[in-house]
Write a protein that holds these residues in place. Structure first.
Motif: not given
Length: 196
Positions: A103-112, A114-130
């Motif tokens: 939950v605390r990682h929702i938002g823009d993230q980078t790969l460990w 390769d910090p130049s590679e970004h992705f967005h961890f969206r709020p709805e992914y939490i329900a998908e994990l559940r």
């Protein structure tokens, strides 16, 4: 159990098939077990899409001779795979409750790696994990978990408690990345999987 013919590796959150452990395992498999079918996909940020990709990819695999290895969030996904297919599974510091922890990682993230590679961890992914959480495993003896008490990301007690009846290698120290994976654990992982 027949020897493993197909091996799936699932990387963790903010990771990729280029991670250290995935690369080390791919190299060892290619060198020692060239006939073993190896697949380490790049998992999309959406847990629903990640598991759908995996289940499509292994749809034609022989259940009795396939195995899965998962690290961190990949260990959570690997738990779903073994619960669904009853295949052998190795879990490396597996995430137990990622819906709670990410939950605390929702938002823009980078790969460990390769910090130049970004992705967005969206709020709805939490329900998908559940939705991907599985209960007690029907065949816990099919699972081998490597768990480090020194994990700085996940609580080793949560990990150990999650897999009653499974083989657990509990490390007194260590870290989340299992920095000594190749030197101390890779041979044991491959022995559990038993590829030829």
């Amino acid at each position: 159990m027949p020897p493993t013919t197909h091996l799936l590796y699932l990387h963790g959150f903010r990771s990729s098939p280029r991670s250290t452990k995935a690369s080390q395992m791919a190299q060892r498999v290619a060198k020692l077990h060239p006939n073993l079918h190896w697949w380490c996909p790049q998992l999309p940020p959406s847990p629903r899409e990640a598991v759908a990709l995996v289940m499509r990819g292994i749809a034609g695999w022989p259940r009795s001779s396939m195995a899965v290895v998962g690290s961190s969030l990949g260990g959570f996904y690997a738990t779903y795979v073994t619960a669904t297919t009853y295949c052998r599974a190795v879990l490396l510091n597996p995430a137990v409750d990622p819906a709670r922890d990410l939950v605390r990682h929702i938002g823009d993230q980078t790969l460990w790696h390769d910090p130049s590679e970004h992705f967005h961890f969206r709020p709805e992914y939490i329900a998908e994990l559940r939705a991907l959480q599985v209960g007690p495993l029907d065949r816990p003896e099919q699972v081998f978990a490597v768990i480090a008490k020194g994990d700085e990301v996940l609580d080793w007690r949560d990990m150990s408690d999650r897999y009653p009846g499974s083989r657990i290698k509990l490390l007194e120290g260590g870290d989340h990345a299992l920095s000594d994976f190749e030197a101390q654990h890779l041979d044991e992982v491959l022995a559990f999987i038993d590829p030829v």
